[in-house]
Design a protein around this motif. Structure first.
Motif, PDB file in Angstrom:
ATOM      1  N   HIS A 119      16.607  20.940 -10.462  1.00 49.04           N
ATOM      2  CA  HIS A 119      16.663  20.698  -9.017  1.00 49.04           C
ATOM      3  C   HIS A 119      17.408  21.825  -8.301  1.00 49.04           C
ATOM      4  O   HIS A 119      16.920  22.379  -7.308  1.00 49.04           O
ATOM      5  N   GLU A 120      18.571  22.186  -8.806  1.00 53.03           N
ATOM      6  CA  GLU A 120      19.375  23.222  -8.152  1.00 53.03           C
ATOM      7  C   GLU A 120      18.762  24.615  -8.306  1.00 53.03           C
ATOM      8  O   GLU A 120      18.877  25.450  -7.410  1.00 53.03           O
ATOM      9  N   LEU A 121      18.084  24.876  -9.417  1.00 52.96           N
ATOM     10  CA  LEU A 121      17.424  26.170  -9.584  1.00 52.96           C
ATOM     11  C   LEU A 121      16.221  26.311  -8.653  1.00 52.96           C
ATOM     12  O   LEU A 121      15.905  27.417  -8.214  1.00 52.96           O
ATOM     13  N   VAL A 122      15.579  25.204  -8.325  1.00 52.14           N
ATOM     14  CA  VAL A 122      14.508  25.251  -7.322  1.00 52.14           C
ATOM     15  C   VAL A 122      15.108  25.673  -5.987  1.00 52.14           C
ATOM     16  O   VAL A 122      14.543  26.506  -5.272  1.00 52.14           O
ATOM     17  N   HIS A 123      16.284  25.134  -5.653  1.00 50.98           N
ATOM     18  CA  HIS A 123      16.955  25.560  -4.420  1.00 50.98           C
ATOM     19  C   HIS A 123      17.296  27.053  -4.476  1.00 50.98           C
ATOM     20  O   HIS A 123      17.155  27.762  -3.471  1.00 50.98           O
ATOM     21  N   ALA A 124      17.721  27.533  -5.621  1.00 56.65           N
ATOM     22  CA  ALA A 124      18.026  28.961  -5.763  1.00 56.65           C
ATOM     23  C   ALA A 124      16.775  29.802  -5.515  1.00 56.65           C
ATOM     24  O   ALA A 124      16.843  30.855  -4.867  1.00 56.65           O
ATOM     25  N   MET A 125      15.620  29.331  -5.993  1.00 56.42           N
ATOM     26  CA  MET A 125      14.358  30.039  -5.730  1.00 56.42           C
ATOM     27  C   MET A 125      14.042  30.020  -4.242  1.00 56.42           C
ATOM     28  O   MET A 125      13.535  31.002  -3.696  1.00 56.42           O
ATOM     29  N   GLN A 126      14.331  28.917  -3.577  1.00 56.32           N
ATOM     30  CA  GLN A 126      14.058  28.801  -2.143  1.00 56.32           C
ATOM     31  C   GLN A 126      14.877  29.806  -1.345  1.00 56.32           C
ATOM     32  O   GLN A 126      14.433  30.270  -0.289  1.00 56.32           O
ATOM     33  N   PHE A 127      16.057  30.152  -1.829  1.00 50.20           N
ATOM     34  CA  PHE A 127      16.909  31.115  -1.125  1.00 50.20           C
ATOM     35  C   PHE A 127      16.234  32.485  -1.005  1.00 50.20           C
ATOM     36  O   PHE A 127      16.564  33.264  -0.114  1.00 50.20           O
ATOM     37  N   SER A 128      15.288  32.789  -1.904  1.00 50.74           N
ATOM     38  CA  SER A 128      14.625  34.095  -1.858  1.00 50.74           C
ATOM     39  C   SER A 128      13.509  34.143  -0.819  1.00 50.74           C
ATOM     40  O   SER A 128      12.980  35.213  -0.530  1.00 50.74           O
TER      41      SER A 128
END
Length: 184
Positions: A119-128
């Motif tokens: 879940h949190e790594l998906v958010h990290a991808m969204q930051f890009s």
């Protein structure tokens, strides 16, 4: 893309740290393939509720670029409140990387940890993605009383935040590829 896993104010969690490193390595690979965007450098930090509040406040203040005393106290108060109600959080950094803070004691097993991590790594991808970090900074600056945003911008932010959360929840099923017993 560089990934680091560490602990903060969490002594005696060597086995948990080793497990977290293994799961993080697998989760980064899976999320990178399944989610549109570019995975930034990620630092995963296992910590306590109090440590999460401390690190989240510091990361937020670095992101918004404020050293104002009033903004600092608001950020600390907000971070304490958030840490009580979540398992983890992802925060973008000014250098383009992402900080993922995970409260180690709130996870019962590897499956639950894997779901949280995905879940949190998906958010990290969204930051890009285009304008995501700028929107987050604008909203945080408004929340901390540094710079106001319009009502339209606030509504747009909430709508897009809801959309990002739905996407992250929708990708939690990927945790089953890491730990078959993960319940998403």
């Amino acid at each position: 893309m560089k990934t680091t896993v560490s602990t903060h104010k969490l002594p005696g969690y060597g086995a948990t740290l080793r497990t977290a490193k293994r799961l993080t390595e697998q989760a980064v690979r899976i999320v990178n393939r399944a989610v549109p965007g570019r995975m930034p450098d990620v630092e995963v930090t296992l910590t306590t509720e109090r440590g999460m509040a401390e690190l989240a406040a510091a990361a937020t203040l670095a992101l918004v670029g404020s050293t104002d005393r009033k903004a600092t106290s608001r950020a600390e108060r907000e971070a304490k409140q958030v840490a009580r109600g979540v398992l983890a959080c992802a925060i973008p950094r000014p250098d383009g990387s992402a900080l993922v803070l995970v409260i180690a004691d709130k996870h019962r097993d590897d499956g639950e940890f894997a779901v949280t991590l995905v879940h949190e790594l998906v958010h990290a991808m969204q930051f890009s993605r285009k304008d995501v970090v700028e929107r987050l900074v604008r909203d945080k600056r408004d929340a901390l009383g540094i710079e106001r945003q319009s009502r339209r911008q606030a509504r747009e932010f909430l709508h897009l935040l809801e959309q990002d959360e739905r996407e992250a929840h929708g990708k939690e099923h990927l945790a089953r590829q890491i730990v078959p017993a993960a319940a998403a």
